[in-house]
Design an enzyme around this catalytic site. Structure first.
Site, PDB file in Angstrom:
ATOM      1  N   CYS A 124       0.881  -1.169   0.000  1.00 50.95           N
ATOM      2  CA  CYS A 124       0.000   0.000   0.000  1.00 50.95           C
ATOM      3  C   CYS A 124       0.914   1.213   0.000  1.00 50.95           C
ATOM      4  O   CYS A 124       1.535   1.524   1.019  1.00 50.95           O
ATOM      5  CB  CYS A 124      -0.921   0.014   1.212  1.00 50.95           C
ATOM      6  SG  CYS A 124      -1.945   1.513   1.295  1.00 50.95           S
TER       7      CYS A 124
ATOM      8  N   CYS B 166      -0.527   4.245   2.532  1.00 54.85           N
ATOM      9  CA  CYS B 166      -0.609   4.073   4.001  1.00 54.85           C
ATOM     10  C   CYS B 166      -0.380   2.601   4.341  1.00 54.85           C
ATOM     11  O   CYS B 166       0.736   2.119   4.216  1.00 54.85           O
ATOM     12  CB  CYS B 166      -1.941   4.589   4.537  1.00 54.85           C
ATOM     13  SG  CYS B 166      -3.384   3.954   3.659  1.00 54.85           S
ATOM     14  N   SER B 167      -1.437   1.901   4.743  1.00 50.52           N
ATOM     15  CA  SER B 167      -1.254   0.492   5.104  1.00 50.52           C
ATOM     16  C   SER B 167      -2.536  -0.301   4.879  1.00 50.52           C
ATOM     17  O   SER B 167      -2.894  -1.143   5.695  1.00 50.52           O
ATOM     18  CB  SER B 167      -0.807   0.363   6.569  1.00 50.52           C
ATOM     19  OG  SER B 167      -1.774   0.971   7.430  1.00 50.52           O
ATOM     20  N   CYS B 168      -3.244  -0.033   3.776  1.00 54.77           N
ATOM     21  CA  CYS B 168      -4.470  -0.760   3.473  1.00 54.77           C
ATOM     22  C   CYS B 168      -4.158  -2.249   3.339  1.00 54.77           C
ATOM     23  O   CYS B 168      -3.184  -2.631   2.691  1.00 54.77           O
ATOM     24  CB  CYS B 168      -5.091  -0.226   2.191  1.00 54.77           C
ATOM     25  SG  CYS B 168      -5.659   1.485   2.345  1.00 54.77           S
TER      26      CYS B 168
END
Length: 207
Positions: free
Chosen positions: A109, A112-114
């Protein structure tokens, strides 16, 4: 390379410091009456035993032994996962990417951190770090090497950028020598990292 820092230069704090900060925040929330210790214990138990990569491993094992389920998984991952009772928040729209002899898929991602929580649980710390998010795109083979996996030069590496709208995860190749394995035995070979695509399942000789 250390187990907690597979991508060089991505660990801003020690695990001990992070744990201390978490404990301090928990104490503040409990003191202010915003959450109870029972609620914290319950959520910890859920993510340790009910939600996590063990669910993704079971889905992969089913796909390895059931060609029809595998096709449904590759066609509509969200619906196929629901067949096995897996789904919910952070997994509303999922796509499964199949690794083959000629293609290896890897998920990142970049913003961000999906991450598909229902299938993989909480994302590992390194998945959130800017160094991984940048290097996975610029130098995927270098990142894979740091995780201990070196694909053949003629294998195409495909990078998939997860987002809040669409979350990817990987269907790794079934290891050789597992023809007589049960689904449970196969699931034991599937790791979280292989579901992200930075590694491959454990081989039977190493299991």
């Amino acid at each position: 390379m250390t187990a907690h820092n597979p991508v060089q230069g991505t660990l801003p704090r020690s695990n001990e410091e992070i744990a201390a900060r978490v404990k301090a925040m928990e104490a503040i929330l409990v003191d202010k009456g915003l959450i109870s210790t029972d609620a914290i214990d319950h959520m910890s138990s859920v993510y340790e035993s009910e939600v996590g990569p063990q669910l993704g491993a079971k889905i992969v094992a089913r796909a390895w032994v059931d060609p029809e389920f595998k096709q449904r998984l590759l066609t509509d991952a969200t619906s196929a996962c629901r067949e096995m009772g897996v789904g919910g928040m952070q997994g509303e729209e999922m796509v499964v990417l199949e690794n083959t002899d000629t293609v290896h898929n890897m998920v990142v991602c970049t913003l961000c951190s999906c991450y598909p929580w229902p299938v993989l649980g909480l994302p590992p710390n390194w998945y959130k770090y800017p160094a991984y998010r940048a290097r996975a795109v610029r130098d995927p083979r270098g990142v894979l090497a740091e995780f201990g996996y070196t694909p053949d030069p003629d294998v195409e590496i495909r990078i998939w950028d997860s987002s809040a709208e669409l979350r990817y995860w990987v269907l790794p190749q079934r290891p050789a020598g597992t023809e007589n394995f049960t689904e449970e035995q196969l699931a034991d070979l599937v790791t979280r990292d292989s579901l992200i695509g930075v590694s491959v399942p454990t081989t039977p000789s190493k299991a």
